[in-house]
Write a protein that holds these residues in place. Structure first.
Motif, PDB file in Angstrom:
ATOM      1  N   VAL A  86       0.800  -1.153   0.022  1.00  0.00           N
ATOM      2  CA  VAL A  86      -0.163  -0.043   0.051  1.00  0.00           C
ATOM      3  C   VAL A  86       0.869   1.068   0.144  1.00  0.00           C
ATOM      4  O   VAL A  86       1.749   1.463   0.647  1.00  0.00           O
ATOM      5  CB  VAL A  86      -0.835   0.011   1.308  1.00  0.00           C
ATOM      6  N   ASN A  87       0.604   2.241  -1.143  1.00  0.00           N
ATOM      7  CA  ASN A  87       1.361   3.453  -0.995  1.00  0.00           C
ATOM      8  C   ASN A  87       2.903   3.186  -1.113  1.00  0.00           C
ATOM      9  O   ASN A  87       3.618   3.801  -0.344  1.00  0.00           O
ATOM     10  CB  ASN A  87       0.882   4.390   0.016  1.00  0.00           C
ATOM     11  N   THR A  88       3.374   2.615  -2.080  1.00  0.00           N
ATOM     12  CA  THR A  88       4.542   2.200  -2.331  1.00  0.00           C
ATOM     13  C   THR A  88       5.676   3.110  -2.472  1.00  0.00           C
ATOM     14  O   THR A  88       6.805   3.020  -2.563  1.00  0.00           O
ATOM     15  CB  THR A  88       4.748   1.172  -3.504  1.00  0.00           C
ATOM     16  N   GLY A  89       5.242   4.472  -2.749  1.00  0.00           N
ATOM     17  CA  GLY A  89       6.085   5.832  -2.997  1.00  0.00           C
ATOM     18  C   GLY A  89       6.365   6.427  -1.712  1.00  0.00           C
ATOM     19  O   GLY A  89       7.100   7.211  -1.503  1.00  0.00           O
ATOM     20  N   GLY A  90       5.599   5.919  -0.683  1.00  0.00           N
ATOM     21  CA  GLY A  90       5.476   6.500   0.630  1.00  0.00           C
ATOM     22  C   GLY A  90       4.151   7.393   1.036  1.00  0.00           C
ATOM     23  O   GLY A  90       3.861   7.822   1.985  1.00  0.00           O
ATOM     24  N   GLY A  91       3.166   7.435   0.015  1.00  0.00           N
ATOM     25  CA  GLY A  91       2.171   8.083  -0.105  1.00  0.00           C
ATOM     26  C   GLY A  91       2.214   9.824   0.309  1.00  0.00           C
ATOM     27  O   GLY A  91       2.971  10.327   0.139  1.00  0.00           O
ATOM     28  N   HIS A  92       0.934  10.036   0.979  1.00  0.00           N
ATOM     29  CA  HIS A  92       0.842  11.461   1.216  1.00  0.00           C
ATOM     30  C   HIS A  92       1.682  11.884   2.577  1.00  0.00           C
ATOM     31  O   HIS A  92       2.057  13.044   2.816  1.00  0.00           O
ATOM     32  CB  HIS A  92      -0.295  12.080   1.437  1.00  0.00           C
ATOM     33  N   LEU A  93       1.864  10.781   3.409  1.00  0.00           N
ATOM     34  CA  LEU A  93       2.610  10.991   4.709  1.00  0.00           C
ATOM     35  C   LEU A  93       4.087  11.209   4.690  1.00  0.00           C
ATOM     36  O   LEU A  93       4.444  11.861   5.320  1.00  0.00           O
ATOM     37  CB  LEU A  93       2.175   9.907   5.518  1.00  0.00           C
ATOM     38  N   SER A  94       4.541  10.226   3.865  1.00  0.00           N
ATOM     39  CA  SER A  94       6.051  10.355   3.672  1.00  0.00           C
ATOM     40  C   SER A  94       6.864  10.648   2.252  1.00  0.00           C
ATOM     41  O   SER A  94       7.907  11.032   2.086  1.00  0.00           O
ATOM     42  CB  SER A  94       6.945   8.938   4.154  1.00  0.00           C
ATOM     43  N   GLY A  95       5.811  10.418   1.173  1.00  0.00           N
ATOM     44  CA  GLY A  95       6.510  10.731  -0.155  1.00  0.00           C
ATOM     45  C   GLY A  95       6.045  12.104  -0.189  1.00  0.00           C
ATOM     46  O   GLY A  95       7.158  12.943  -0.267  1.00  0.00           O
ATOM     47  N   PHE A  96       4.948  12.561  -0.765  1.00  0.00           N
ATOM     48  CA  PHE A  96       4.579  14.164  -0.967  1.00  0.00           C
ATOM     49  C   PHE A  96       3.196  14.180  -1.043  1.00  0.00           C
ATOM     50  O   PHE A  96       2.695  13.370  -1.764  1.00  0.00           O
ATOM     51  CB  PHE A  96       5.487  14.693  -2.208  1.00  0.00           C
ATOM     52  N   TYR A  97       2.911  15.267  -0.839  1.00  0.00           N
ATOM     53  CA  TYR A  97       1.183  15.581  -0.863  1.00  0.00           C
ATOM     54  C   TYR A  97       1.039  16.562  -2.157  1.00  0.00           C
ATOM     55  O   TYR A  97       1.118  17.531  -2.010  1.00  0.00           O
ATOM     56  CB  TYR A  97       0.765  16.238   0.448  1.00  0.00           C
TER      57      TYR A  97
END
Length: 391
Positions: free
Chosen positions: A327-338
């Protein structure tokens, strides 16, 4: 039955992404579009559709329809600004696919751009009242500012109903950080433990700062084409097999009903039916997860976990690297970027192309990508695959 794709994604382009001022939203949008056109191996003259999405808190002139003129796109058969809050980016892909299928356009570029992070940071941009009660001005008078307060109420209701815990919210944040550590494009890559999470500042209970998204300035563009055009492009086609939307309005947050469900359930049913699949066929997910709770809820509402079981599912490591459902393999909004809905969309394209590098999932047969806006009010999703036919 073998289901054929509706359309395909042939191009993906990024502007520079930064936590500092790097230009206007309009300038960044143009840069992302040009990058996507090049990525698809197309020329500007090949583009006959343009769909634009800007943040719901942005001024309409920040990314206007006049972006067409900036890009020198001529004789468009499709041009619109899409505004369904955080579900808009996925909706752009849906509308582009439908227009292509109906012969209105052949190659449509969909772009989102935003510059919420000012010199003082990003907090002020989002410290606005989110109307929940229908009583004009009540939220601001009570100091009920920002989406974090509204989503915190929804999270508390889920915790009261099912016993979802602070540690489970933290496990979701930790899982996203583990993925981000494998993504050179992610902004937060420093290792994160549950202890680190629990020591982070509380924003509004139950959300700590690490439960909240990490906004950046930037733009992402995606080019949707016919299947035949995508096959002839420089990258493996990303086939669009299923699409759905669901908009129940403001429910499951107040005491006006006893349900926790949102329009995501309706969107899921529609998408699975149109693709001829079931939830169990999904091999990875890219969720719109502006808050940790949203990702946990999405697992349940899209039928991937039973109600109340997603928190423990995440805590057991199933969504983290090496887990059964990435799930959210790029880091998603929390750790990837929003960057709102284009964050999960862009990662979905990368994974289906098999271009994820260290974070590439083993099984990319069917990816679920979602968008969500308001406070669980507006929902959209697409099912993406590298396969032209699903069995």
């Amino acid at each position: 039955m073998r289901h054929k794709p509706i359309a395909a994604i042939a191009g993906l382009g990024f502007s520079e992404l930064s936590r500092k001022p790097i230009g206007t939203s309009r300038e960044l949008a143009a840069a992302a579009v040009e990058a996507a056109i090049a990525d698809a191996g197309l020329k500007k003259t090949d583009i006959d559709g343009l769909l634009i999405n800007r943040s719901p808190i942005a001024d309409p002139d920040e990314v206007p329809l006049r972006l067409q003129n900036d890009l020198q796109l001529r004789n468009l058969g499709l041009l619109a600004a899409i505004d369904s809050e955080g579900s808009s980016a996925v909706q752009m892909v849906q509308y582009a696919a439908m227009a292509i299928r109906q012969g209105m356009a052949k190659s449509v570029v969909c772009v989102f751009s935003d510059t919420p992070v000012k010199a003082s940071g990003g907090g002020d941009s989002f410290a606005i009242a989110m109307p929940l009660t229908g009583v004009e001005g009540w939220e601001r008078q009570q100091g009920f500012l920002g989406a974090s307060a509204a989503y915190a109420l929804a999270a508390r209701k889920h915790m009261a109903r099912y016993g979802t815990t602070q540690h489970q919210l933290g496990a979701y944040a930790v899982s996203c950080r583990k993925w981000a550590a494998l993504n050179p494009q992610a902004f937060l890559r420093k290792p994160l433990s549950i202890g680190d999470y629990l020591a982070s500042p509380m924003i509004v209970a139950p959300f700590r700062i690490l439960d909240c998204c990490y906004p950046v300035n930037g733009a992402v563009a995606i080019i949707v084409t016919s299947v035949r055009c995508a096959v002839n492009g420089p990258h493996a086609p990303v086939y669009i097999h299923g699409m759905g939307q669901g908009h129940r309005g403001r429910s499951g947050l107040h005491g006006d009903d006893d349900e926790l469900g949102s329009g995501a359930q309706q969107a899921a049913r529609m998408a699975y039916k149109s693709a001829g699949v079931v939830a169990a066929d999904v091999t990875a997910c890219q969720f719109y997860d502006a808050f940790s709770y949203v990702g946990i809820l999405a697992l349940e509402e899209y039928g991937l976990c039973k109600p109340g079981e997603a928190g423990s599912y995440v805590a057991d490591g199933h969504t983290a690297p090496g887990g059964t459902l990435p799930v959210n393999t790029g880091g998603g909004h929390l750790s990837g970027f929003y960057l709102q809905g284009v964050t999960p969309l862009s990662e979905g394209v990368i994974q289906v192309r098999g271009a994820g590098g260290e974070r590439q999932v083993v099984n990319n047969d069917l990816l679920l990508v979602t968008g969500s806006g308001g406070c669980l009010d507006y929902h959209s999703c697409v099912l993406l695959s590298p396969h032209a036919a699903l069995h």
